[in-house]
Write a protein that holds these residues in place. Structure first.
Motif, short mmCIF file in Angstrom:
data_model
loop_
_atom_site.label_atom_id
_atom_site.label_comp_id
_atom_site.label_asym_id
_atom_site.label_seq_id
_atom_site.Cartn_x
_atom_site.Cartn_y
_atom_site.Cartn_z
N PHE A 4 0.82 -1.21 0.00
CA PHE A 4 0.00 0.00 0.00
C PHE A 4 0.86 1.26 0.00
CE2 PHE A 4 -3.19 2.97 1.93
CZ PHE A 4 -4.08 2.91 0.87
N THR A 5 2.04 1.18 0.59
CA THR A 5 2.98 2.30 0.53
C THR A 5 3.37 2.59 -0.91
OG1 THR A 5 3.89 1.79 2.71
CG2 THR A 5 5.25 3.13 1.26
N CYS A 6 3.67 1.54 -1.65
CA CYS A 6 4.01 1.69 -3.07
C CYS A 6 2.85 2.31 -3.83
CB CYS A 6 4.37 0.32 -3.66
SG CYS A 6 4.76 0.34 -5.41
N TYR A 7 1.64 1.86 -3.51
CA TYR A 7 0.44 2.40 -4.17
C TYR A 7 0.32 3.90 -3.93
CZ TYR A 7 -4.52 3.44 -4.85
OH TYR A 7 -5.70 4.02 -5.24
N LEU A 8 0.50 4.33 -2.68
CA LEU A 8 0.37 5.75 -2.35
C LEU A 8 1.50 6.58 -2.95
CD1 LEU A 8 -0.82 5.71 1.39
CD2 LEU A 8 -2.19 6.01 -0.68
N PHE A 9 2.71 6.05 -2.91
CA PHE A 9 3.86 6.78 -3.47
C PHE A 9 3.71 7.01 -4.97
CE2 PHE A 9 7.23 5.55 -0.05
CZ PHE A 9 6.67 6.48 0.81
N LEU A 10 3.03 6.10 -5.65
CA LEU A 10 2.91 6.20 -7.11
C LEU A 10 1.53 6.68 -7.57
CD1 LEU A 10 4.82 2.97 -8.27
CD2 LEU A 10 5.70 5.29 -7.94
N SER A 11 0.66 7.04 -6.63
CA SER A 11 -0.69 7.49 -7.00
C SER A 11 -0.67 8.92 -7.53
CB SER A 11 -1.62 7.42 -5.79
OG SER A 11 -1.91 6.09 -5.45
N THR A 12 -1.64 9.21 -8.37
CA THR A 12 -1.81 10.58 -8.85
C THR A 12 -2.60 11.42 -7.85
OG1 THR A 12 -3.86 10.04 -10.02
CG2 THR A 12 -1.82 9.79 -11.25
N THR A 13 -3.34 10.73 -6.98
CA THR A 13 -4.17 11.42 -5.98
C THR A 13 -3.98 10.76 -4.62
OG1 THR A 13 -5.82 11.90 -7.68
CG2 THR A 13 -6.51 12.11 -5.38
N VAL A 14 -3.55 11.55 -3.64
CA VAL A 14 -3.39 11.03 -2.27
C VAL A 14 -4.10 11.98 -1.30
CG1 VAL A 14 -1.78 10.29 -0.47
CG2 VAL A 14 -1.16 10.01 -2.88
N HIS A 15 -5.38 11.73 -1.08
CA HIS A 15 -6.10 12.52 -0.09
C HIS A 15 -5.63 12.11 1.31
CE1 HIS A 15 -8.71 14.60 -2.82
NE2 HIS A 15 -9.14 13.47 -3.37
N PRO A 16 -5.69 13.02 2.27
CA PRO A 16 -5.15 12.72 3.61
C PRO A 16 -5.69 11.43 4.21
CG PRO A 16 -5.65 15.06 3.43
CD PRO A 16 -6.15 14.42 2.17
N TRP A 17 -6.98 11.18 4.09
CA TRP A 17 -7.59 10.02 4.75
C TRP A 17 -7.10 8.68 4.17
CZ3 TRP A 17 -10.09 14.04 2.36
CH2 TRP A 17 -10.68 13.80 1.12
N TYR A 18 -6.45 8.70 3.00
CA TYR A 18 -5.90 7.46 2.45
C TYR A 18 -4.84 6.86 3.37
CZ TYR A 18 -7.99 8.83 -2.09
OH TYR A 18 -8.85 9.18 -3.10
N VAL A 19 -4.14 7.72 4.11
CA VAL A 19 -3.04 7.27 4.97
C VAL A 19 -3.54 6.46 6.16
CG1 VAL A 19 -1.07 8.09 6.35
CG2 VAL A 19 -1.65 9.24 4.22
N ALA A 20 -4.84 6.53 6.45
CA ALA A 20 -5.40 5.80 7.59
C ALA A 20 -5.14 4.30 7.48
CB ALA A 20 -6.90 6.08 7.70
#
Length: 501
Positions: A416-432
């Motif tokens: 999931f870290t890889c997913y967030l690092f490479l996403s075009t959109t990272v809203h704050p709540w995704y980090v939950a």
């Protein structure tokens, strides 16, 4: 009086925190950036001090965690507009409309108002949200329907119902999180890095993001899976997917988990529990206890993993995947028609091919695209980055063998870290989701990210100027901190530990 003397500092910290949470909930506008940062940073300091001074008082920490959530009960979210769409979808379903087929904009443009407070809800969610079909899966929609059932004419009333659902989910996460931590021989106090975290309280309880419900089902599923009840784990995992699609990323990681020796997890758990009870039973003599413990160890030994000697139980693996797939198909079935698949796939694709917010690697790739072609290459980059994420997950699934639940959760976190690092959109709540997974590992970079993620809200600082783009210097600061801690924990610290060993 004795209680006050023993808990004076934690109670004072709690009182100050409640006051600050009240200001955050009822006296803050998103564009008040200085106030936002000061309040959030202060709450974080109090959070750290509370965990320090409360020590192992689990009961007090639990009461405080839900007291903080109670502060937000009557608040309208002030950092996110999504809840307006949640209320819209729930009321639409109750009126017999399919939220995957009709957009709010289509009704408003023709001056049709199919539900109570249509105009107010549309104005609240904004044109961008209102112009797209719903992308929220069925169990998420069920939560919206419940809010509509209990409050069909009040936005605040609906928000209260949605908030109560999220708080109930957090309680479930507490229960099963503590149980899983105990089974993994980890401190139960770890769960409060999630439960008491100001980021979680503000983003999920305060701003009504349903990652809380998805996380509840995910943690519950992991606990049941660790206990060896894989069929029930699959059912609960399917419910998690049906709140948010994110858990689908983790399905490939179960590949090695279903080795045949892993089918003995329940027996191993039973024998280990028996051994613990024997050790704690004062009526059993020391000699008898030693004899019983010795026999238990002999029984456990054949159940230990021997890499390469235990083939994958494909029957159970495929059955797990099938249960997850079938349940989700059944849940989506009431909404199905000829337009559903097209609309839903297009809506989900927007997060990869159209939307961009608070990204890291993507923004670097975008700048390279500007240099090479002179315009935004999101259509191309938005296809390449997910492919890289997919390949990395397959690498983790095939070449990094998950022989136990701890290893599985670690690889879920890395995926999931890889997913967030490479996403075009990272809203704050995704980090939950990243934060809850870190609770069961030794990684701390998700905790750091849950603090610095508040900087992403400063991206709106340019909205009142001619340049309405995000402030990339602020985003660079956020990710510089996150990447630095990630690299230190993943590579430098690991390398140092290997040398010392």
């Amino acid at each position: 009086m004795q209680f006050w003397k023993l808990n004076k500092v934690p109670l004072l910290l709690t009182f100050v925190s409640v006051t600050l949470y009240w200001f955050f909930a009822y006296d803050l506008i998103r564009t008040e950036y200085t106030k936002l940062i000061v309040l959030y940073s202060s709450l974080w300091l109090l959070f750290i001090l509370l965990l320090k001074y409360a020590e192992d008082n689990i009961r007090l920490l639990t009461i405080v965690a839900f007291l903080f959530r109670a502060v937000f009960i009557l608040a309208i979210p002030n950092l996110s507009q999504d809840f307006y769409r949640f209320i819209w979808d729930g009321r639409m379903i109750l009126e017999g409309f399919n939220p995957y087929i009709y957009t709010p904009e289509a009704f408003v443009q023709t001056q049709e108002f199919p539900i109570s407070q249509s105009e107010e809800l549309y104005a609240g969610m904004g044109q961008l949200n209102g112009s797209h079909f719903s992308n929220y899966p069925p169990i998420n929609q069920l939560c919206f329907v419940i809010a509509g059932l209990f409050s069909s004419h009040s936005i605040l009333g609906s928000a209260v119902i949605l908030r109560l659902i999220i708080i109930a989910a957090d309680f479930g996460t507490l229960v099963f999180g503590k149980r899983l931590l105990k089974q993994l021989d980890m401190s139960e106090k770890n769960i409060f890095w999630y439960l008491l975290n100001p980021f979680i309280i503000i983003e999920l309880t305060g701003n009504l993001h349903f990652e809380a419900v998805m996380i509840f089902f995910l943690v519950w599923s992991l606990y049941v899976l660790h206990s060896g009840r894989w069929k029930w784990a699959a059912v609960i995992f399917a419910l998690s997917v049906s709140v948010k699609l994110i858990p689908l990323l983790f399905l490939p990681l179960l590949f090695w988990y279903f080795k045949k020796s892993n089918n003995n997890n329940a027996l191993k758990h039973t024998l280990t529990t028996l051994n613990t009870r024997v050790q704690n039973n004062k009526s059993i003599t020391q000699i008898e206890s030693s004899v019983i413990s010795s026999e238990v160890e002999k029984s456990l030994r054949p159940l230990d993993f021997a890499r390469g000697d235990n083939p994958i139980d494909y029957k159970r693996l495929i059955s797990f995947y099938s249960i997850v797939g079938i349940i989700n198909l059944l849940l989506f079935l009431p909404f199905y028609n000829s337009e559903f698949i097209t609309n839903y796939s297009k809506t989900v694709a927007l997060w990869f091919n159209n939307f961009e917010f608070n990204a890291s690697a993507y923004y670097l790739a975008r700048e390279i695209g500007y240099l090479l072609s002179g315009y935004n290459e999101i259509a191309i980059i938005g296809k390449i980055l997910p492919a890289i994420v997919f390949l990395y997950i397959i690498y983790l699934a095939i070449f990094k063998i998950q022989v136990n639940t701890k290893a599985l959760i670690k690889h879920m976190l890395l995926a999931f870290t890889c997913y967030l690092f490479l996403s075009t959109t990272v809203h704050p709540w995704y980090v939950a989701t990243l934060l809850i997974l870190s609770v069961f590992t030794n990684y701390k970079f998700p905790l750091v990210w849950s603090f610095v993620i508040i900087l992403s809200y400063l991206a709106y600082i340019n909205l009142n100027s001619a340049d309405k783009s995000e402030n990339l210097w602020i985003i660079a600061l956020e990710y510089s901190i996150v990447y630095a801690v990630f690299i230190w924990e993943t590579f430098i610290k690991k390398a140092s530990s290997t040398k010392l060993a």
